[in-house]
Design a protein around this motif. Structure first.
Motif, PDB file in Angstrom:
ATOM      1  N   ALA A 190       1.105  -1.935  -0.039  1.00  0.00           N
ATOM      2  CA  ALA A 190       0.087  -0.013   0.027  1.00  0.00           C
ATOM      3  C   ALA A 190       1.040   1.391  -0.134  1.00  0.00           C
ATOM      4  N   LEU A 191       1.666   1.272   0.659  1.00  0.00           N
ATOM      5  CA  LEU A 191       3.132   2.118   0.581  1.00  0.00           C
ATOM      6  C   LEU A 191       4.012   2.703  -0.459  1.00  0.00           C
ATOM      7  N   ALA A 192       3.735   1.577  -1.415  1.00  0.00           N
ATOM      8  CA  ALA A 192       5.096   1.737  -2.877  1.00  0.00           C
ATOM      9  C   ALA A 192       3.997   2.130  -3.838  1.00  0.00           C
ATOM     10  N   PRO A 193       4.682   2.471  -4.989  1.00  0.00           N
ATOM     11  CA  PRO A 193       4.067   3.220  -5.560  1.00  0.00           C
ATOM     12  C   PRO A 193       2.769   2.158  -6.706  1.00  0.00           C
ATOM     13  N   HIS A 194       1.773   3.084  -6.959  1.00  0.00           N
ATOM     14  CA  HIS A 194       0.883   2.182  -7.940  1.00  0.00           C
ATOM     15  C   HIS A 194       0.904   3.106  -8.544  1.00  0.00           C
ATOM     16  N   SER A 195       0.946   2.168 -10.419  1.00  0.00           N
ATOM     17  CA  SER A 195       0.236   2.002 -11.355  1.00  0.00           C
ATOM     18  C   SER A 195      -1.287   3.142 -11.839  1.00  0.00           C
ATOM     19  N   ASP A 196      -1.284   3.394 -13.056  1.00  0.00           N
ATOM     20  CA  ASP A 196      -1.986   4.080 -12.590  1.00  0.00           C
ATOM     21  C   ASP A 196      -3.858   3.393 -14.018  1.00  0.00           C
ATOM     22  N   ASP A 197      -2.793   1.948 -14.610  1.00  0.00           N
ATOM     23  CA  ASP A 197      -3.731   1.026 -14.862  1.00  0.00           C
ATOM     24  C   ASP A 197      -5.231   1.102 -14.892  1.00  0.00           C
ATOM     25  N   PRO A 198      -6.637   0.971 -15.448  1.00  0.00           N
ATOM     26  CA  PRO A 198      -6.996   0.391 -14.724  1.00  0.00           C
ATOM     27  C   PRO A 198      -7.838  -0.959 -14.720  1.00  0.00           C
ATOM     28  N   GLU A 199      -8.213  -1.257 -13.908  1.00  0.00           N
ATOM     29  CA  GLU A 199      -9.015  -2.674 -13.615  1.00  0.00           C
ATOM     30  C   GLU A 199      -9.392  -2.853 -14.954  1.00  0.00           C
ATOM     31  N   PRO A 200      -9.339  -4.481 -15.287  1.00  0.00           N
ATOM     32  CA  PRO A 200      -9.465  -5.134 -16.266  1.00  0.00           C
ATOM     33  C   PRO A 200     -10.884  -5.449 -16.219  1.00  0.00           C
ATOM     34  N   SER A 201     -11.894  -6.153 -15.209  1.00  0.00           N
ATOM     35  CA  SER A 201     -12.526  -6.104 -15.073  1.00  0.00           C
ATOM     36  C   SER A 201     -13.406  -5.468 -14.108  1.00  0.00           C
ATOM     37  N   HIS A 202     -14.555  -5.695 -13.738  1.00  0.00           N
ATOM     38  CA  HIS A 202     -15.263  -5.338 -12.415  1.00  0.00           C
ATOM     39  C   HIS A 202     -14.751  -6.052 -10.984  1.00  0.00           C
ATOM     40  N   GLY A 203     -14.764  -7.565 -11.557  1.00  0.00           N
ATOM     41  CA  GLY A 203     -14.469  -8.456 -10.744  1.00  0.00           C
ATOM     42  C   GLY A 203     -13.417  -8.931 -10.388  1.00  0.00           C
ATOM     43  N   ALA A 204     -12.328  -8.593 -10.955  1.00  0.00           N
ATOM     44  CA  ALA A 204     -11.064  -8.666 -10.719  1.00  0.00           C
ATOM     45  C   ALA A 204     -10.086  -8.452  -9.440  1.00  0.00           C
ATOM     46  N   ARG A 205     -10.898  -7.454  -8.829  1.00  0.00           N
ATOM     47  CA  ARG A 205     -10.315  -7.000  -7.278  1.00  0.00           C
ATOM     48  C   ARG A 205     -10.676  -8.404  -6.425  1.00  0.00           C
ATOM     49  N   ARG A 206     -12.070  -8.596  -7.303  1.00  0.00           N
ATOM     50  CA  ARG A 206     -12.679  -9.963  -5.795  1.00  0.00           C
ATOM     51  C   ARG A 206     -12.295 -10.611  -6.687  1.00  0.00           C
ATOM     52  N   PHE A 207     -11.923 -11.357  -7.200  1.00  0.00           N
ATOM     53  CA  PHE A 207     -11.494 -12.463  -7.867  1.00  0.00           C
ATOM     54  C   PHE A 207      -9.576 -12.307  -7.197  1.00  0.00           C
ATOM     55  N   ALA A 208      -9.063 -11.516  -7.220  1.00  0.00           N
ATOM     56  CA  ALA A 208      -7.569 -11.386  -6.770  1.00  0.00           C
ATOM     57  C   ALA A 208      -7.933 -11.439  -5.443  1.00  0.00           C
ATOM     58  N   ALA A 209      -8.564 -11.304  -4.689  1.00  0.00           N
ATOM     59  CA  ALA A 209      -8.960 -10.956  -3.361  1.00  0.00           C
ATOM     60  C   ALA A 209      -9.133 -12.564  -2.809  1.00  0.00           C
ATOM     61  N   ALA A 210     -10.403 -13.107  -3.551  1.00  0.00           N
ATOM     62  CA  ALA A 210     -10.353 -14.800  -3.502  1.00  0.00           C
ATOM     63  C   ALA A 210      -9.700 -15.910  -2.970  1.00  0.00           C
ATOM     64  N   LEU A 211      -8.529 -15.544  -4.675  1.00  0.00           N
ATOM     65  CA  LEU A 211      -6.698 -15.984  -4.762  1.00  0.00           C
ATOM     66  C   LEU A 211      -6.088 -16.878  -3.370  1.00  0.00           C
ATOM     67  N   ALA A 212      -6.267 -15.070  -2.809  1.00  0.00           N
ATOM     68  CA  ALA A 212      -5.225 -14.354  -1.726  1.00  0.00           C
ATOM     69  C   ALA A 212      -6.184 -15.648  -0.020  1.00  0.00           C
ATOM     70  N   PHE A 213      -7.265 -15.611  -0.267  1.00  0.00           N
ATOM     71  CA  PHE A 213      -7.926 -16.590   0.443  1.00  0.00           C
ATOM     72  C   PHE A 213      -7.943 -17.727   0.328  1.00  0.00           C
ATOM     73  N   LEU A 214      -8.228 -18.569  -0.661  1.00  0.00           N
ATOM     74  CA  LEU A 214      -7.935 -19.356  -0.952  1.00  0.00           C
ATOM     75  C   LEU A 214      -6.764 -20.079  -0.832  1.00  0.00           C
ATOM     76  N   THR A 215      -5.450 -18.787  -1.221  1.00  0.00           N
ATOM     77  CA  THR A 215      -4.313 -19.449  -0.875  1.00  0.00           C
ATOM     78  C   THR A 215      -3.868 -20.161   0.843  1.00  0.00           C
ATOM     79  N   LEU A 216      -4.677 -19.245   1.736  1.00  0.00           N
ATOM     80  CA  LEU A 216      -4.418 -19.271   2.871  1.00  0.00           C
ATOM     81  C   LEU A 216      -5.119 -20.529   3.564  1.00  0.00           C
ATOM     82  N   LEU A 217      -5.948 -20.790   2.494  1.00  0.00           N
ATOM     83  CA  LEU A 217      -6.941 -22.519   3.266  1.00  0.00           C
ATOM     84  C   LEU A 217      -6.374 -22.810   2.374  1.00  0.00           C
ATOM     85  N   GLN A 218      -5.491 -23.426   1.448  1.00  0.00           N
ATOM     86  CA  GLN A 218      -4.639 -24.567   0.957  1.00  0.00           C
ATOM     87  C   GLN A 218      -4.116 -25.022   2.047  1.00  0.00           C
ATOM     88  N   ILE A 219      -2.947 -23.209   2.607  1.00  0.00           N
ATOM     89  CA  ILE A 219      -1.438 -23.079   3.905  1.00  0.00           C
ATOM     90  C   ILE A 219      -2.446 -24.193   5.368  1.00  0.00           C
TER      91      ILE A 219
END
Length: 367
Positions: free
Chosen positions: A194-223
């Motif tokens: 959050a403290l690092a520089p970010h690009s200004d690229d638009p989000e690929p789709s409306h649900g891409a952020r939620r999909f990315a969040a789901a991947l993080a939670f799936l990874t934690l569940l798999q651990i």
């Protein structure tokens, strides 16, 4: 524009510049914390794989930092170990020299755990006193410090489960201990990104952020599922792939009653569910990558999704290799380390969709 307005603008730019420098310093500090956490988790994994976790039978957060220094102290420590079931049922007849080999793994793990407290707390105190911590970061950072302190208690709670009636620690407590470490790791990664520089690229789709969040939670569940496998030594039970016990879906998955207990205490079921979790995470990462590449192929979001899929693929290959080789130390540690890498990148990828924290002008300048 008046001279007063120009002076105010220059002052604001200077403050923002100082804040950017502070953010770089905090990112470097959090990077060191993450590296130390990574080593701590790997040493913890080695401690588990070498059956060393019960070699120190007392919890001495301060005094325990000093290992035995004399032959008499080694005999005293060994005598404490000889009282627990693991010695009587597994290591009966072990010599002091053999005991030292397992002792040093557990002592090193505890030393690293103590060190991470200092690596986190002392710079946090310095940054706070010197006014470098933004208000929005104070509560999250203190929360991570508190969770780290509580993690020490969880570690002892885990060890204590193997000192009376068992010859190993509870898989439930082992999973809790590992997942808590991963939450601290994920929290540090989130703030650092959050403290690092970010690009200004638009989000690929409306649900891409939620999909990315789901991947993080799936990874934690798999651990978490992997920790159950480790706690039950389930990785040593069925060492073929893609078949398991001669079938894609083995039998006797729900022989215990109630049925849900098999998900936590039946070694075959636990390993099978861990395999299913790996397949699900692999498929989800692939779908997310295709989604991002189709909708915005030239964005940093899409490039990150490709890298995340590559990391998940490597981690899956490490898992299969570890299984087929019957869980050798180096392969198993590579698999555990790979899980942390995937989790960290998945969290950073998710945070990348949100954007950097906007500049926050300091309320008071340092005197």
């Amino acid at each position: 524009m008046t001279s007063a307005m120009i002076a105010d603008e220059n002052t604001l730019r200077q403050r923002i510049g100082r804040q950017e420098a502070n953010r770089r310093a905090i990112r470097i500090w959090l990077g060191v914390v993450l590296a130390t956490l990574f080593c701590l988790v790997l040493v913890g994994g080695a401690t588990r794989l070498t059956d060393s976790g019960l070699s120190i039978t007392e919890w001495k957060p301060i005094h325990g930092a000093i290992p035995p220094l004399t032959a008499a102290e080694w005999e005293e420590e060994f005598a404490l170990y000889q009282r627990i079931p693991e010695y009587e049922q597994v290591n009966k007849g072990m010599t002091v020299e053999e005991f030292k080999k397992i002792f040093w793994w557990e002592w090193g793990h505890r030393l690293l755990a103590r060190s991470i407290g200092l690596v986190f707390a002392l710079p946090l105190l310095y940054f706070w006193i010197s006014g470098r911590i933004e208000r929005r970061l104070r509560l999250p950072l203190v929360g991570l410090l508190a969770l780290g302190g509580f993690q020490g208690f969880i570690g002892w709670w885990m060890v204590s489960s193997g000192l009376a009636e068992r010859v190993d620690v509870s898989q439930y407590r082992l999973a809790t201990h590992l997942v808590t470490a991963c939450l601290i790791f994920a929290g540090c990664t989130w703030i650092m990104r959050a403290l690092a520089p970010h690009s200004d690229d638009p989000e690929p789709s409306h649900g891409a952020r939620r999909f990315a969040a789901a991947l993080a939670f799936l990874t934690l569940l798999q651990i978490y599922l992997g920790a159950l496998v480790a706690g039950l030594d389930a990785g040593l039970a069925y060492n073929t792939w893609p078949l398991m016990d001669g079938a894609l879906v083995p039998g006797d998955l729900f022989v215990q009653s109630p049925a849900w207990l098999n998900l936590f205490e039946n070694a075959k079921t636990v390993q099978f569910v861990h395999r299913l979790g790996a397949y699900l995470l692999f498929a989800a990462a692939f779908v997310h990558m295709i989604q991002c590449l189709r909708q915005a192929p030239s964005t940093t979001h899409a490039r990150r999704s490709v890298l995340l899929f590559v990391l998940v693929t490597i981690q899956a290959a490490l898992g299969v290799t570890t299984l087929l080789l019957q869980v050798p130390l180096h392969a198993a540690l590579a698999h555990q380390g790979g899980a942390l890498v995937v989790l960290g990148f998945a969290v950073a990828h998710w945070r990348g969709f949100i954007g950097a924290y906007p500049p926050e002008v300091m309320i008071a300048e340092r005197t």
